[in-house]
Write an enzyme that holds these catalytic residues in place. Structure first.
Site, PDB file in Angstrom:
ATOM      1  N   ARG A 138       0.828  -1.213   0.000  1.00 27.63           N
ATOM      2  CA  ARG A 138       0.000   0.000   0.000  1.00 27.63           C
ATOM      3  C   ARG A 138       0.863   1.265   0.000  1.00 27.63           C
ATOM      4  NH1 ARG A 138      -3.068   3.066   3.590  1.00 27.63           N
ATOM      5  NH2 ARG A 138      -2.066   2.045   5.353  1.00 27.63           N
ATOM      6  N   LYS A 139       2.152   1.108  -0.226  1.00 27.05           N
ATOM      7  CA  LYS A 139       3.057   2.264  -0.294  1.00 27.05           C
ATOM      8  C   LYS A 139       2.957   2.902  -1.683  1.00 27.05           C
ATOM      9  CE  LYS A 139       6.285   0.381   3.113  1.00 27.05           C
ATOM     10  NZ  LYS A 139       7.661  -0.119   3.359  1.00 27.05           N
ATOM     11  N   THR A 140       1.783   3.441  -1.951  1.00 27.66           N
ATOM     12  CA  THR A 140       1.497   4.012  -3.262  1.00 27.66           C
ATOM     13  C   THR A 140       1.387   5.531  -3.169  1.00 27.66           C
ATOM     14  OG1 THR A 140      -0.832   3.556  -2.821  1.00 27.66           O
ATOM     15  CG2 THR A 140       0.341   1.955  -4.170  1.00 27.66           C
TER      16      THR A 140
END
Length: 294
Positions: A138-140
């Site tokens: 989820r490191k977007t």
């Protein structure tokens, strides 16, 4: 039957595309004034120095649709191409082609870069004999997650949870704030119900045992590497076999292509990495308007 991943996109995605165009031209289009509205063809070229996976087609289609242009694709989304490749032909009025040019190229470059990196790490893991799940994280980029997760799917990996509502993930801060892994899981189950999986991050084997005993669906062995990862995973499997506990083991933290071999082991079900979308090289594309003969 093969389906397009564009069928997954939510109803609001087209308003996002319009927002990109609004951001790029908030007032006067000075360059458009120069070129006018003569009908033109433009060649979309895939460049760079290496094979790449094409991804981002629906976003480019919508960008140019909003500008009354049409796109004819010569490469299918998800396919690899060798540069320099004539990827598509875009047709429309000159100023509209240029209005959409940079927005379309930026989206295509980022999405294709993620798809290319995703396919590469998946293929590499499989070459080591790994048969589990390769997933992103989820490191977007805020506001651009839809495109980045889409690129992961086109590249053939699991996009992991899309947002905080997609799956319950309990990390160190959740556990410390709750007092224990057991307490954190109990509170999460109280509100999450039966429909959401529960992924719990642990630092060692003792915490993993507690998470499994408390009912975690997935146990993330965070930053456990090398021979320790193998031995911990094997002991957990042996100890809980026959106990009626079903769980998956996930490894995460600092995984790249260079250290993939030691993490892509048979004892692991899920290998999650942000290396396929954070700081990943973009794919170079350009749009060249063709001058009609004469």
């Amino acid at each position: 039957m093969t389906h397009s991943y564009s069928h997954l996109l939510p109803p609001a995605w087209k308003s996002q595309v319009k927002g990109w165009l609004d951001e790029d031209t908030p007032s006067f289009d000075y360059g458009g004034f120069v070129v006018g509205e003569a009908p033109r063809d433009a060649f979309l070229l895939g460049k760079g120095s290496r094979r790449a996976v094409l991804a981002g087609v629906p976003f480019v289609d919508e960008i140019f649709r909003l500008l009354d242009c049409t796109v004819e694709w010569h490469v299918t989304e998800g396919d690899e191409f060798e540069p320099v490749k004539h990827i598509a032909t875009v047709r429309g009025k000159a100023r509209f082609l240029l209005l959409g040019e940079r927005v379309a190229l930026n989206v295509l470059a980022r999405c294709s870069g993620i798809a290319t990196a995703s396919k590469r790490i998946k293929d590499l893991a499989q070459s080591y004999g790994f048969r589990g799940i390769i997933a992103g994280t989820r490191k977007t980029t805020p506001g651009f997650r839809l495109v980045e997760k889409y690129g992961m799917l086109v590249g053939g990996i699991d996009p992991h949870r899309f947002d905080l509502s997609s799956m319950i993930m309990l990390k160190d801060n959740h556990i410390w704030s709750s007092g224990s892994i057991t307490a954190a899981i109990a509170r999460a189950r109280q509100v999450g119900g039966f429909s959401l999986r529960l992924d719990v991050e642990v630092r060692d084997e003792v915490e993993a045992d507690e998470a499994i005993a408390a009912g975690a669906d997935i146990v993330m062995l965070d930053n456990i590497e090398g021979s320790e990862l193998v031995s911990v995973a094997r002991r957990l499997r042996e100890r809980w076999t026959g106990e009626g506990r079903k769980f998956l083991l996930e490894t995460s933290g600092g995984i790249t292509e260079s250290n993939l071999r030691e993490r892509a082991i048979a004892e692991i079900d899920i290998l999650s990495t942000s290396s396929v979308h954070q700081s990943v090289p973009h794919i170079d594309f350009s749009l060249k308007i063709q001058i009609p003969p004469g």
